[in-house]
Scaffold this active site. Structure first.
Site, PDB file in Angstrom:
ATOM      1  N   SER A   1       0.833  -1.196   0.000  1.00  0.00           N
ATOM      2  CA  SER A   1       0.000   0.000   0.000  1.00  0.00           C
ATOM      3  C   SER A   1       0.869   1.248   0.000  1.00  0.00           C
ATOM      4  CB  SER A   1      -0.897   0.020   1.245  1.00  0.00           C
ATOM      5  OG  SER A   1      -1.544   1.274   1.374  1.00  0.00           O
TER       6      SER A   1
ATOM      7  N   TYR B   1      -3.540  -0.570   9.520  1.00  0.00           N
ATOM      8  CA  TYR B   1      -3.430  -1.083   8.153  1.00  0.00           C
ATOM      9  C   TYR B   1      -2.024  -0.906   7.600  1.00  0.00           C
ATOM     10  CZ  TYR B   1      -4.200  -1.375   3.097  1.00  0.00           C
ATOM     11  OH  TYR B   1      -4.130  -1.711   1.769  1.00  0.00           O
TER      12      TYR B   1
END
Length: 237
Positions: free
Chosen positions: A137, A150
């Site tokens: 990410s 996350y």
């Protein structure tokens, strides 16, 4: 690695980046194995991607991951590439992170990816080659409030991937990492802790979300080139 005729497992293939990647690889002649929990969505995807194989898989369960790999080898004879795409977002400030939720995120975003790698490595080693692309990410390249759970799971995946790249180079197995920017998928909607802010899209002044097809193209590029990393995060200034 040229993907034509290659057997490629794509996890999280029922939608978003995974489905876009499976479609692209299938259009280039790959024999795509679609893995996700949503069986109905997998069947729909398999119906539109010629020569594909749908295998219902829970990436939080080691036995399910092993069954995915065994089924692929049994039906298609080999595994040339793994795209570790399955993942879930998590929105919470550090002081409010629920450890149980965090463990669940780690099980999917990190441990599941690790177990999938461990399952395919012996298969690839027997054939003397292979490629693994782990979908990380762009949040790991930023400091974004509310993203710690996350982004830390994905940051751990980054390091895991790059160390594995060094360890497996002698076996002809290439490990790469892609860092998507904000992407127009259901990731935010399905996040643990999702709220109106997390589903509203990029704030003013931030480039709009990328389509999942852009990330799919980046994944294909990494498979073909064997580069270590590819970031889609826009440069500022």
């Amino acid at each position: 690695m040229q993907v034509n005729g290659k057997v490629i497992i794509v996890t999280g293939a029922s939608g978003g980046i995974g489905l876009a990647t499976a479609r692209l690889l299938g259009s280039r002649g790959a024999r795509v194995v679609l893995a996700a929990r949503n069986e109905a969505a997998l069947r729909g995807a398999a119906a539109e991607i010629p020569g594909s194989l749908a295998v219902a898989t829970d990436m939080r369960e080691a036995e399910s991951i092993r069954a995915l790999v065994e089924c692929t080898v049994e039906k298609l004879g080999r595994i040339d590439c793994l795209v570790n795409n399955a993942g879930q977002d998590f929105n919470a400030p550090v002081e409010a992170i629920d450890p149980a939720d965090f463990r669940s995120i780690l099980e999917l975003n990190l441990i599941g990816a690790l177990e999938a790698m461990q399952a395919v490595i012996p298969v690839m080693r027997r054939h003397g080659s292979g490629a693994i692309v782990n979908v990380s990410s762009g949040t790991t390249k930023m400091i974004l409030t509310g993203s710690a759970g996350y982004s830390s799971s994905k940051a751990a995946l980054n390091h895991l991937s790059l160390v594995a790249r060094e360890e497996l180079a002698g076996d002809g197995i290439v490990v790469s990492v892609v860092y998507p920017y904000i992407t127009a998928t259901e990731l935010e909607k399905n996040a643990i802790g999702a709220d109106e802010r997390s589903t509203a899209g990029p704030p003013p002044g931030i480039p709009p979300a990328d389509p999942p097809e852009k990330v799919a193209e980046a994944i294909l590029k990494l498979i073909e080139s064997g580069e270590a990393e590819l970031s889609l995060v826009p440069r500022r200034g």
